[in-house]
Design a protein around this motif. Structure first.
Motif, mmCIF file in Angstrom:
data_model
loop_
_atom_site.group_PDB
_atom_site.id
_atom_site.type_symbol
_atom_site.label_atom_id
_atom_site.label_comp_id
_atom_site.label_asym_id
_atom_site.label_seq_id
_atom_site.Cartn_x
_atom_site.Cartn_y
_atom_site.Cartn_z
ATOM 1 N N MET A 42 -5.826 8.952 12.767
ATOM 2 C CA MET A 42 -6.365 7.564 12.838
ATOM 3 C C MET A 42 -5.440 6.603 12.093
ATOM 4 S SD MET A 42 -9.615 6.508 13.928
ATOM 5 C CE MET A 42 -10.425 5.676 12.576
ATOM 6 N N ASP A 43 -5.053 5.539 12.764
ATOM 7 C CA ASP A 43 -4.061 4.600 12.231
ATOM 8 C C ASP A 43 -4.482 3.959 10.914
ATOM 9 O OD1 ASP A 43 -2.394 5.091 14.212
ATOM 10 O OD2 ASP A 43 -2.735 3.212 15.327
ATOM 11 N N ASP A 44 -5.770 3.583 10.857
ATOM 12 C CA ASP A 44 -6.210 2.754 9.749
ATOM 13 C C ASP A 44 -6.873 3.541 8.629
ATOM 14 O OD1 ASP A 44 -5.660 0.175 9.532
ATOM 15 O OD2 ASP A 44 -7.713 -0.541 9.931
ATOM 16 N N CYS A 45 -6.683 4.858 8.616
ATOM 17 C CA CYS A 45 -7.444 5.697 7.697
ATOM 18 C C CYS A 45 -6.565 6.121 6.526
ATOM 19 C CB CYS A 45 -7.975 6.913 8.449
ATOM 20 S SG CYS A 45 -8.725 8.117 7.359
ATOM 21 N N ILE A 46 -7.035 5.793 5.332
ATOM 22 C CA ILE A 46 -6.249 6.069 4.121
ATOM 23 C C ILE A 46 -6.051 7.579 3.904
ATOM 24 C CG2 ILE A 46 -8.190 6.005 2.497
ATOM 25 C CD1 ILE A 46 -5.879 4.026 1.063
ATOM 26 N N PHE A 47 -7.068 8.393 4.242
ATOM 27 C CA PHE A 47 -6.923 9.841 4.042
ATOM 28 C C PHE A 47 -5.996 10.446 5.094
ATOM 29 C CE2 PHE A 47 -11.028 10.624 1.352
ATOM 30 C CZ PHE A 47 -10.478 9.868 0.332
ATOM 31 N N CYS A 48 -6.012 9.934 6.320
ATOM 32 C CA CYS A 48 -5.028 10.388 7.316
ATOM 33 C C CYS A 48 -3.618 10.074 6.819
ATOM 34 C CB CYS A 48 -5.272 9.722 8.668
ATOM 35 S SG CYS A 48 -6.626 10.473 9.608
ATOM 36 N N LYS A 49 -3.451 8.916 6.181
ATOM 37 C CA LYS A 49 -2.116 8.554 5.671
ATOM 38 C C LYS A 49 -1.693 9.508 4.559
ATOM 39 C CE LYS A 49 -1.908 3.811 7.112
ATOM 40 N NZ LYS A 49 -2.736 2.620 6.951
ATOM 41 N N ILE A 50 -2.640 9.926 3.728
ATOM 42 C CA ILE A 50 -2.318 10.911 2.677
ATOM 43 C C ILE A 50 -1.957 12.247 3.330
ATOM 44 C CG2 ILE A 50 -3.316 12.277 0.784
ATOM 45 C CD1 ILE A 50 -4.766 9.696 -0.126
ATOM 46 N N VAL A 51 -2.745 12.659 4.325
ATOM 47 C CA VAL A 51 -2.461 13.922 5.041
ATOM 48 C C VAL A 51 -1.048 13.887 5.620
ATOM 49 C CG1 VAL A 51 -3.077 15.294 7.096
ATOM 50 C CG2 VAL A 51 -4.894 14.453 5.580
ATOM 51 N N GLU A 52 -0.669 12.737 6.194
ATOM 52 C CA GLU A 52 0.661 12.614 6.827
ATOM 53 C C GLU A 52 1.784 12.357 5.821
ATOM 54 O OE1 GLU A 52 -0.124 9.416 9.550
ATOM 55 O OE2 GLU A 52 -1.620 10.618 10.633
ATOM 56 N N GLY A 53 1.446 12.239 4.544
ATOM 57 C CA GLY A 53 2.449 12.002 3.508
ATOM 58 C C GLY A 53 2.968 10.567 3.496
ATOM 59 N N LYS A 54 2.224 9.648 4.160
ATOM 60 C CA LYS A 54 2.685 8.252 4.218
ATOM 61 C C LYS A 54 2.321 7.472 2.960
ATOM 62 C CE LYS A 54 2.772 7.808 9.234
ATOM 63 N NZ LYS A 54 1.916 7.539 10.393
ATOM 64 N N ILE A 55 1.265 7.913 2.267
ATOM 65 C CA ILE A 55 0.999 7.354 0.938
ATOM 66 C C ILE A 55 0.814 8.518 -0.041
ATOM 67 C CG2 ILE A 55 0.056 5.143 1.773
ATOM 68 C CD1 ILE A 55 -2.683 6.129 0.932
ATOM 69 N N PRO A 56 1.190 8.295 -1.305
ATOM 70 C CA PRO A 56 1.187 9.409 -2.252
ATOM 71 C C PRO A 56 -0.217 9.788 -2.728
ATOM 72 C CG PRO A 56 1.939 7.390 -3.310
ATOM 73 C CD PRO A 56 1.687 7.037 -1.883
ATOM 74 N N ALA A 57 -0.348 11.027 -3.156
ATOM 75 C CA ALA A 57 -1.590 11.499 -3.773
ATOM 76 C C ALA A 57 -1.211 12.627 -4.726
ATOM 77 C CB ALA A 57 -2.550 12.009 -2.705
ATOM 78 N N THR A 58 -2.040 12.829 -5.728
ATOM 79 C CA THR A 58 -1.805 13.912 -6.682
ATOM 80 C C THR A 58 -2.448 15.175 -6.124
ATOM 81 O OG1 THR A 58 -1.871 12.252 -8.410
ATOM 82 C CG2 THR A 58 -1.980 14.546 -9.127
ATOM 83 N N LYS A 59 -1.640 15.881 -5.326
ATOM 84 C CA LYS A 59 -2.133 17.028 -4.562
ATOM 85 C C LYS A 59 -2.368 18.235 -5.459
ATOM 86 C CE LYS A 59 0.490 16.910 -0.738
ATOM 87 N NZ LYS A 59 1.560 17.450 0.150
ATOM 88 N N ILE A 60 -3.472 18.947 -5.215
ATOM 89 C CA ILE A 60 -3.686 20.200 -5.959
ATOM 90 C C ILE A 60 -3.755 21.411 -5.039
ATOM 91 C CG2 ILE A 60 -4.798 19.151 -7.975
ATOM 92 C CD1 ILE A 60 -7.456 20.198 -6.702
ATOM 93 N N TYR A 61 -3.960 21.182 -3.731
ATOM 94 C CA TYR A 61 -4.080 22.321 -2.800
ATOM 95 C C TYR A 61 -3.786 21.837 -1.388
ATOM 96 C CZ TYR A 61 -6.101 25.989 0.065
ATOM 97 O OH TYR A 61 -6.270 26.971 1.003
ATOM 98 N N GLU A 62 -3.162 22.729 -0.602
ATOM 99 C CA GLU A 62 -2.950 22.412 0.813
ATOM 100 C C GLU A 62 -2.852 23.703 1.614
ATOM 101 O OE1 GLU A 62 0.393 19.850 1.560
ATOM 102 O OE2 GLU A 62 -0.249 19.511 3.644
#
Ligand code: 5GP
Ligand code: ZN
Length: 137
Positions: free
Chosen positions: A1-21
């Motif tokens: 989804m284009d406008d979804c902040i979590f989709c952007k995190i999943v795609e690596g387009k915005i950063p997140a402090t990842k603990i598991y994938e």
């Protein structure tokens, strides 16, 4: 989804402090935690709420929740945590990509997740059960 902040995190387009994938799920720290260590567990496939999730995404998400809950307990030396999922606006969902919160709990923390209790009158309890049961497949 284009406008979804979590989709952007999943795609690596915005950063997140990842603990598991893994191939179906990602987990990272909530940017505005209820307690420090508050994690979000997010299926990579976009679904608005629990109800639209595919069974295999649901299974993978719940398995990741268990893995991370165990890690939370071990890392903070404390077995208590709340598992919360907000589904829909009235339930407090802000990010419309299904996700589960895992919030570590500590002695005397100031977090309150309690609700006040209502009472059923007369046949109301059976009526509510009947209304729900009718739609269970
Ligand atoms: P909801 O109320 O939808 O269940 O909760 C969404 C959660 O996502 C909130 O607790 C909020 O702090 C968190 N959140 C929103 N945007 C971001 C972000 O860009 N990064 C991270 N790490 N968390 C976010
Ligand atoms: Zn999404």
């Amino acid at each position: 989804m284009d406008d979804c902040i979590f989709c952007k995190i999943v795609e690596g387009k915005i950063p997140a402090t990842k603990i598991y994938e893994d191939d179906k799920v990602i987990s990272f720290l909530d940017i505005m935690p209820a307690n420090k260590g508050h994690c979000l567990i997010v299926p990579k496939n976009h679904s608005p709420t629990l109800v639209e999730m595919h069974e295999e995404d649901l299974t993978a998400t719940v398995k990741a929740v268990k893995k991370i809950a165990r890690a939370l307990s071990l890392s903070f030396g404390n077995a208590s945590f709340n598992m919360v999922m907000n589904n829909g606006k009235e339930a407090g969902q802000i990010v419309n990509h299904a996700h589960i919160h895992l919030i570590p709990r500590f002695q005397k923390d100031r977090l309150r997740l309690k609700w006040s209790h209502l009472k059923y009158e007369g046949e109301e309890m059976n009526d509510y059960a009947g209304r729900i049961k009718k739609f269970i497949e």
